[in-house]
Motif scaffolding. Structure first.
Motif, PDB file in Angstrom:
ATOM      1  N   ILE A  49      15.410   7.348 -12.099  1.00 21.33           N
ATOM      2  CA  ILE A  49      14.612   6.565 -11.170  1.00 21.33           C
ATOM      3  C   ILE A  49      15.141   5.133 -11.223  1.00 21.33           C
ATOM      4  O   ILE A  49      15.694   4.711 -12.251  1.00 21.33           O
ATOM      5  CB  ILE A  49      13.110   6.625 -11.518  1.00 21.33           C
ATOM      6  CG1 ILE A  49      12.250   6.015 -10.398  1.00 21.33           C
ATOM      7  CG2 ILE A  49      12.817   5.970 -12.872  1.00 21.33           C
ATOM      8  CD1 ILE A  49      10.759   6.287 -10.557  1.00 21.33           C
ATOM      9  N   TYR A  50      15.023   4.407 -10.121  1.00 22.07           N
ATOM     10  CA  TYR A  50      15.525   3.040 -10.056  1.00 22.07           C
ATOM     11  C   TYR A  50      14.358   2.087  -9.821  1.00 22.07           C
ATOM     12  O   TYR A  50      13.499   2.347  -8.965  1.00 22.07           O
ATOM     13  CB  TYR A  50      16.529   2.890  -8.907  1.00 22.07           C
ATOM     14  CG  TYR A  50      17.703   3.834  -8.982  1.00 22.07           C
ATOM     15  CD1 TYR A  50      18.851   3.508  -9.692  1.00 22.07           C
ATOM     16  CD2 TYR A  50      17.676   5.061  -8.321  1.00 22.07           C
ATOM     17  CE1 TYR A  50      19.939   4.374  -9.750  1.00 22.07           C
ATOM     18  CE2 TYR A  50      18.752   5.937  -8.374  1.00 22.07           C
ATOM     19  CZ  TYR A  50      19.879   5.589  -9.095  1.00 22.07           C
ATOM     20  OH  TYR A  50      20.948   6.450  -9.145  1.00 22.07           O
ATOM     21  N   LEU A 101      18.838   1.119 -13.279  1.00 25.98           N
ATOM     22  CA  LEU A 101      18.873   2.576 -13.345  1.00 25.98           C
ATOM     23  C   LEU A 101      18.186   2.995 -14.633  1.00 25.98           C
ATOM     24  O   LEU A 101      18.521   2.488 -15.708  1.00 25.98           O
ATOM     25  CB  LEU A 101      20.324   3.056 -13.313  1.00 25.98           C
ATOM     26  CG  LEU A 101      20.627   4.542 -13.486  1.00 25.98           C
ATOM     27  CD1 LEU A 101      21.967   4.883 -12.830  1.00 25.98           C
ATOM     28  CD2 LEU A 101      20.671   4.985 -14.955  1.00 25.98           C
ATOM     29  N   VAL A 102      17.227   3.907 -14.530  1.00 25.06           N
ATOM     30  CA  VAL A 102      16.536   4.418 -15.710  1.00 25.06           C
ATOM     31  C   VAL A 102      16.712   5.927 -15.738  1.00 25.06           C
ATOM     32  O   VAL A 102      16.154   6.654 -14.907  1.00 25.06           O
ATOM     33  CB  VAL A 102      15.028   4.080 -15.695  1.00 25.06           C
ATOM     34  CG1 VAL A 102      14.374   4.513 -17.004  1.00 25.06           C
ATOM     35  CG2 VAL A 102      14.804   2.597 -15.454  1.00 25.06           C
ATOM     36  N   ALA A 103      17.530   6.402 -16.673  1.00 26.48           N
ATOM     37  CA  ALA A 103      17.710   7.838 -16.878  1.00 26.48           C
ATOM     38  C   ALA A 103      16.836   8.258 -18.048  1.00 26.48           C
ATOM     39  O   ALA A 103      16.858   7.622 -19.100  1.00 26.48           O
ATOM     40  CB  ALA A 103      19.178   8.150 -17.165  1.00 26.48           C
ATOM     41  N   ILE A 142      10.889   0.209  -5.956  1.00 29.29           N
ATOM     42  CA  ILE A 142      11.009   1.473  -6.685  1.00 29.29           C
ATOM     43  C   ILE A 142      11.721   2.447  -5.766  1.00 29.29           C
ATOM     44  O   ILE A 142      11.341   2.606  -4.595  1.00 29.29           O
ATOM     45  CB  ILE A 142       9.636   2.062  -7.075  1.00 29.29           C
ATOM     46  CG1 ILE A 142       8.821   1.080  -7.919  1.00 29.29           C
ATOM     47  CG2 ILE A 142       9.809   3.391  -7.818  1.00 29.29           C
ATOM     48  CD1 ILE A 142       7.354   1.492  -8.075  1.00 29.29           C
ATOM     49  N   TYR A 143      12.761   3.100  -6.283  1.00 27.44           N
ATOM     50  CA  TYR A 143      13.496   4.103  -5.530  1.00 27.44           C
ATOM     51  C   TYR A 143      13.481   5.410  -6.323  1.00 27.44           C
ATOM     52  O   TYR A 143      14.027   5.479  -7.423  1.00 27.44           O
ATOM     53  CB  TYR A 143      14.940   3.654  -5.292  1.00 27.44           C
ATOM     54  CG  TYR A 143      15.060   2.317  -4.591  1.00 27.44           C
ATOM     55  CD1 TYR A 143      14.674   2.159  -3.261  1.00 27.44           C
ATOM     56  CD2 TYR A 143      15.565   1.206  -5.261  1.00 27.44           C
ATOM     57  CE1 TYR A 143      14.787   0.934  -2.613  1.00 27.44           C
ATOM     58  CE2 TYR A 143      15.683  -0.027  -4.620  1.00 27.44           C
ATOM     59  CZ  TYR A 143      15.293  -0.154  -3.295  1.00 27.44           C
ATOM     60  OH  TYR A 143      15.402  -1.373  -2.676  1.00 27.44           O
ATOM     61  N   TRP A 144      12.842   6.425  -5.774  1.00 23.38           N
ATOM     62  CA  TRP A 144      12.691   7.693  -6.488  1.00 23.38           C
ATOM     63  C   TRP A 144      13.803   8.674  -6.125  1.00 23.38           C
ATOM     64  O   TRP A 144      14.470   8.536  -5.101  1.00 23.38           O
ATOM     65  CB  TRP A 144      11.325   8.310  -6.183  1.00 23.38           C
ATOM     66  CG  TRP A 144      11.071   8.543  -4.718  1.00 23.38           C
ATOM     67  CD1 TRP A 144      11.575   9.551  -3.923  1.00 23.38           C
ATOM     68  CD2 TRP A 144      10.270   7.743  -3.853  1.00 23.38           C
ATOM     69  NE1 TRP A 144      11.130   9.424  -2.628  1.00 23.38           N
ATOM     70  CE2 TRP A 144      10.316   8.331  -2.557  1.00 23.38           C
ATOM     71  CE3 TRP A 144       9.487   6.592  -4.043  1.00 23.38           C
ATOM     72  CZ2 TRP A 144       9.627   7.807  -1.465  1.00 23.38           C
ATOM     73  CZ3 TRP A 144       8.806   6.071  -2.958  1.00 23.38           C
ATOM     74  CH2 TRP A 144       8.876   6.664  -1.691  1.00 23.38           C
ATOM     75  N   THR A 145      13.965   9.694  -6.991  1.00 26.33           N
ATOM     76  CA  THR A 145      14.974  10.727  -6.750  1.00 26.33           C
ATOM     77  C   THR A 145      14.393  12.128  -6.778  1.00 26.33           C
ATOM     78  O   THR A 145      15.126  13.089  -6.534  1.00 26.33           O
ATOM     79  CB  THR A 145      16.111  10.651  -7.793  1.00 26.33           C
ATOM     80  OG1 THR A 145      15.579  10.916  -9.096  1.00 26.33           O
ATOM     81  CG2 THR A 145      16.778   9.283  -7.777  1.00 26.33           C
ATOM     82  N   GLY A 178      12.837   6.460  -1.118  1.00 29.48           N
ATOM     83  CA  GLY A 178      13.712   7.381  -1.802  1.00 29.48           C
ATOM     84  C   GLY A 178      15.082   6.763  -2.010  1.00 29.48           C
ATOM     85  O   GLY A 178      15.535   5.933  -1.206  1.00 29.48           O
ATOM     86  N   ALA A 179      15.736   7.165  -3.089  1.00 34.06           N
ATOM     87  CA  ALA A 179      17.045   6.585  -3.398  1.00 34.06           C
ATOM     88  C   ALA A 179      18.064   6.862  -2.308  1.00 34.06           C
ATOM     89  O   ALA A 179      18.981   6.062  -2.083  1.00 34.06           O
ATOM     90  CB  ALA A 179      17.538   7.124  -4.743  1.00 34.06           C
ATOM     91  N   GLU A 180      17.897   7.973  -1.594  1.00 37.72           N
ATOM     92  CA  GLU A 180      18.849   8.275  -0.524  1.00 37.72           C
ATOM     93  C   GLU A 180      18.734   7.264   0.609  1.00 37.72           C
ATOM     94  O   GLU A 180      19.711   7.000   1.316  1.00 37.72           O
ATOM     95  CB  GLU A 180      18.651   9.706  -0.005  1.00 37.72           C
ATOM     96  CG  GLU A 180      17.395   9.945   0.819  1.00 37.72           C
ATOM     97  CD  GLU A 180      16.140  10.123  -0.018  1.00 37.72           C
ATOM     98  OE1 GLU A 180      15.059  10.316   0.583  1.00 37.72           O
ATOM     99  OE2 GLU A 180      16.231  10.068  -1.272  1.00 37.72           O
TER     100      GLU A 180
END
Length: 233
Positions: A49-50, A101-103, A142-145, A178-180
């Motif tokens: 997630i970003y 970037l948070v993995a 916030i950008y979700w995946t 969304g991240a896209e």
């Protein structure tokens, strides 16, 4: 912490800086604190997630300290210029925001814990501003995946807005997408990665804002109560 309303113009794809077709600086292979790969590969099942909450130095440190986080990285997201540099992003003419970037390992943690730290450690009501850092490159986002991240993002945004309302503060201006939709995440230069680990006394504009973001099924709004939140440039 709450209350500024300064805004800056967002560039368009047509007038953004042109960028380039390749990265012009080095990015370290491993995280200085966690020892994990900055650009992957990460263990199977890792989710990303970003988040953007102003200067990415302090934001990244908040995120790498969370349990279950596999790696973090500072970078640029949500703009138009390919392979931007820090200097270009600072002009506000790339369209990017400074992002992290948070993995994370979903078997250990979930998006709610990451988003709780996000909402509680900056001012999401100031459009294109965090304190003295002003410009679209400092906008909250916030950008979700994943669908689960989207649901958690929308639910926590509604829950935190209720907290803001209860204390007489303003309206969330955080960009939620969304991240896209945001486009590629461009890694920042070597010296930005884990900056506050390398420079413990360095500039940090983050810390508790004094409010608590409810999390957990019993505390978050029901799906029917979640309205599309406001986004802002």
């Amino acid at each position: 912490m709450f209350g500024f309303r300064a805004a800056a113009p967002m560039p368009t794809a047509e007038n953004a800086l042109p960028g380039r077709d390749h990265r012009v600086f080095a990015v370290p292979a491993r995280h200085e604190v966690l020892g994990t790969p900055l650009e992957g590969p990460w263990p199977d099942g890792t989710e990303v997630i970003y988040v953007a909450m102003g200067c990415f130095w302090g934001a990244e440190r908040i995120m790498w300290r969370l349990p279950g986080v596999v790696t973090t990285a500072a970078g640029y997201l949500g703009g138009f210029t390919p392979n931007p540099t820090y200097e270009e992003t600072c002009t506000g003419r790339t369209g990017h925001t400074e992002a992290v970037l948070v993995a994370y390992d979903p078997a250990v943690t979930g998006p709610e814990a990451i988003l709780k730290a996000f909402w509680e450690n900056h001012d999401p009501t100031t459009a294109n501003r965090q304190g003295n850092d002003v410009g679209t490159q400092y906008r909250s986002a916030i950008y979700w995946t994943t669908p689960e991240q989207e649901q958690a993002t929308r639910a926590t945004a509604v829950a935190f807005q209720r907290e803001l309302d209860r204390h007489g503060y303003g309206t969330i201006s955080t960009e939620l997408a969304g991240a896209e939709q945001a486009g590629p995440f461009w890694y920042a230069e070597d010296y930005h990665q884990q900056y506050l680990h390398k420079n413990p006394g360095g500039y940090c504009n983050h810390g508790p804002n004094g409010l608590t973001c409810p999390t957990g099924v019993a505390q978050l709004p029901a799906q029917a109560d979640i309205e599309p939140p406001r986004t802002s440039y």
